[in-house]
Design an enzyme around this catalytic site. Structure first.
Site, PDB file in Angstrom:
ATOM      1  N   ALA A  32       0.858  -1.194   0.000  1.00 17.42           N
ATOM      2  CA  ALA A  32       0.000   0.000   0.000  1.00 17.42           C
ATOM      3  C   ALA A  32       0.891   1.239   0.000  1.00 17.42           C
ATOM      4  O   ALA A  32       0.754   2.147   0.819  1.00 17.42           O
ATOM      5  CB  ALA A  32      -0.952  -0.010   1.181  1.00 17.42           C
ATOM      6  N   HIS A  37       7.002   5.916   1.371  1.00 19.28           N
ATOM      7  CA  HIS A  37       7.793   4.771   0.921  1.00 19.28           C
ATOM      8  C   HIS A  37       8.672   5.145  -0.270  1.00 19.28           C
ATOM      9  O   HIS A  37       9.834   4.725  -0.353  1.00 19.28           O
ATOM     10  CB  HIS A  37       6.862   3.631   0.504  1.00 19.28           C
ATOM     11  CG  HIS A  37       6.026   3.063   1.599  1.00 19.28           C
ATOM     12  ND1 HIS A  37       4.667   3.241   1.673  1.00 19.28           N
ATOM     13  CD2 HIS A  37       6.360   2.316   2.682  1.00 19.28           C
ATOM     14  CE1 HIS A  37       4.189   2.620   2.722  1.00 19.28           C
ATOM     15  NE2 HIS A  37       5.192   2.059   3.370  1.00 19.28           N
ATOM     16  N   GLN A  61       3.319  -9.870  13.320  1.00 25.28           N
ATOM     17  CA  GLN A  61       3.383  -8.610  14.058  1.00 25.28           C
ATOM     18  C   GLN A  61       2.003  -8.042  14.368  1.00 25.28           C
ATOM     19  O   GLN A  61       1.884  -6.958  14.931  1.00 25.28           O
ATOM     20  CB  GLN A  61       4.223  -7.579  13.308  1.00 25.28           C
ATOM     21  CG  GLN A  61       3.621  -7.041  12.029  1.00 25.28           C
ATOM     22  CD  GLN A  61       4.607  -6.198  11.240  1.00 25.28           C
ATOM     23  OE1 GLN A  61       5.613  -6.708  10.736  1.00 25.28           O
ATOM     24  NE2 GLN A  61       4.343  -4.903  11.140  1.00 25.28           N
ATOM     25  N   GLY A 147      11.693   4.497   7.901  1.00 22.84           N
ATOM     26  CA  GLY A 147      11.157   5.805   8.225  1.00 22.84           C
ATOM     27  C   GLY A 147      11.134   6.057   9.719  1.00 22.84           C
ATOM     28  O   GLY A 147      10.886   5.156  10.516  1.00 22.84           O
ATOM     29  N   VAL A 176       7.801  11.610   6.159  1.00 24.00           N
ATOM     30  CA  VAL A 176       7.164  12.357   5.066  1.00 24.00           C
ATOM     31  C   VAL A 176       5.728  12.652   5.461  1.00 24.00           C
ATOM     32  O   VAL A 176       5.003  11.764   5.936  1.00 24.00           O
ATOM     33  CB  VAL A 176       7.217  11.570   3.748  1.00 24.00           C
ATOM     34  CG1 VAL A 176       6.497  12.329   2.630  1.00 24.00           C
ATOM     35  CG2 VAL A 176       8.668  11.309   3.352  1.00 24.00           C
ATOM     36  N   ARG A 187      -2.388   3.363   6.717  1.00 22.88           N
ATOM     37  CA  ARG A 187      -3.634   3.296   7.483  1.00 22.88           C
ATOM     38  C   ARG A 187      -4.455   4.580   7.388  1.00 22.88           C
ATOM     39  O   ARG A 187      -5.613   4.590   7.800  1.00 22.88           O
ATOM     40  CB  ARG A 187      -3.334   2.959   8.951  1.00 22.88           C
ATOM     41  CG  ARG A 187      -2.880   1.514   9.153  1.00 22.88           C
ATOM     42  CD  ARG A 187      -2.724   1.163  10.628  1.00 22.88           C
ATOM     43  NE  ARG A 187      -2.533  -0.256  10.832  1.00 22.88           N
ATOM     44  CZ  ARG A 187      -1.355  -0.858  10.975  1.00 22.88           C
ATOM     45  NH1 ARG A 187      -0.243  -0.127  10.920  1.00 22.88           N
ATOM     46  NH2 ARG A 187      -1.274  -2.168  11.162  1.00 22.88           N
TER      47      ARG A 187
END
Length: 296
Positions: A32, A37, A61, A147, A176, A187
């Protein structure tokens, strides 16, 4: 751009790149993909000669009741975005390839994973550490870029790489943000227009603390209370709004007087969507302009 499904194919491709004198860069994602990214891919292109991206929604996770089933999966779009961004290859394995029958080994995490999200997502960082170790093992010596929005994850991975003597350089890249300051996240797609507007309180709360810190405020309570109040006005629930040591992630009490740097980290739900964000006071710029903050 190459496309790999089998773990061995990623290993062969990275080994081949190094044999040709190329430095390998690795970007680990759950897909996504958004501009955040793509900024990681651009950073990898600046630092390395061969950029591999993983796209894998890692089941270990996610805890019970979390969003594993509905997490957005957009592989075809992700592949196109990676190709346009200049990635050399994408590794998108099936779950059975990463966790084959009989799989039972997990990477145990320590104190760095304990506070903040570790309190509310008790299995999360063990799952992250396990899958990251698998990916780094397959890629071999590389530069892995993560990130800073997932600041605790970044610190857990730094600790993992140091403790296990992995031949990996870990780079933390600047968060970002959207034009209004909200940190980019896959999300965010869950948010309704009203919830998306409410979520602006997150960067505004962080910005207020940044400006107070820059003016010389060092009382934890004076930095935390305005941020908590701003978030309480819009959040469905708050997991934490805490100040912590930016290296160890040890939480500072509200009565503490902090030093020259401090991590301010938040995790809140807007609707049913859990959003995280952070700034390192004394290091990061406010996530929104002062004029935007004053107008809100």
């Amino acid at each position: 751009m190459e496309f790999w499904r089998h773990p061995g194919d990623l290993r062969v491709a990275c080994d081949r790149a190094r044999a040709a004198g190329r430095r390998v860069g690795l970007i680990l994602t759950m897909g996504a993909l958004h501009a955040g990214h793509l900024a990681l891919i651009a950073e990898a292109r600046r630092r390395t000669d061969f950029v591999a991206v993983t796209v894998f929604v890692n089941p270990t996770q996610f805890g019970a009741g979390e969003d594993l089933a509905r997490y957005p999966r957009t592989l075809e779009r992700d592949l196109a975005a990676c190709a346009e961004a200049g990635a050399d290859g994408v590794f998108a394995p099936d779950v059975a390839a990463m966790y084959p029958p009989g799989d039972e080994t997990r990477v145990r995490v320590g104190a760095t994973a304990g506070p903040l999200c570790g309190v509310y997502r008790p299995v999360h960082f063990e799952g992250v550490a396990t899958v990251v170790t698998k990916f780094l093992s397959l890629a071999g010596p590389c530069v892995a870029i993560f990130g800073r929005k997932d600041y605790q994850q970044l610190q857990v991975i730094r600790r993992l790489v140091a403790d296990l003597f992995l031949p990996v350089e870990v780079v933390g890249a600047t968060t970002v943000r959207e034009p209004d300051g909200l940190a980019m996240s896959s999300r965010n797609a869950y948010l309704s227009p009203e919830q998306r507007s409410a979520a602006r309180a997150i960067p505004l709360a962080l910005a207020g603390a940044c400006r107070a810190f820059a003016r010389g405020e060092r009382r934890a309570s004076a930095l935390l209370e305005p941020a908590r109040a701003r978030l309480a006005a819009v959040a469905t629930s708050i997991d934490y709004v805490d100040l912590a040591d930016p290296e160890s992630l040890a939480i500072w009490s509200d009565a503490a007087a902090i030093g020259d740097r401090a991590l301010l980290a938040v995790a809140v739900r807007v609707g049913t969507t859990r959003l995280i964000d952070n700034v390192v006071l004394g290091e990061d710029a406010p996530p929104v302009a002062e004029s935007t903050e004053e107008a809100s």
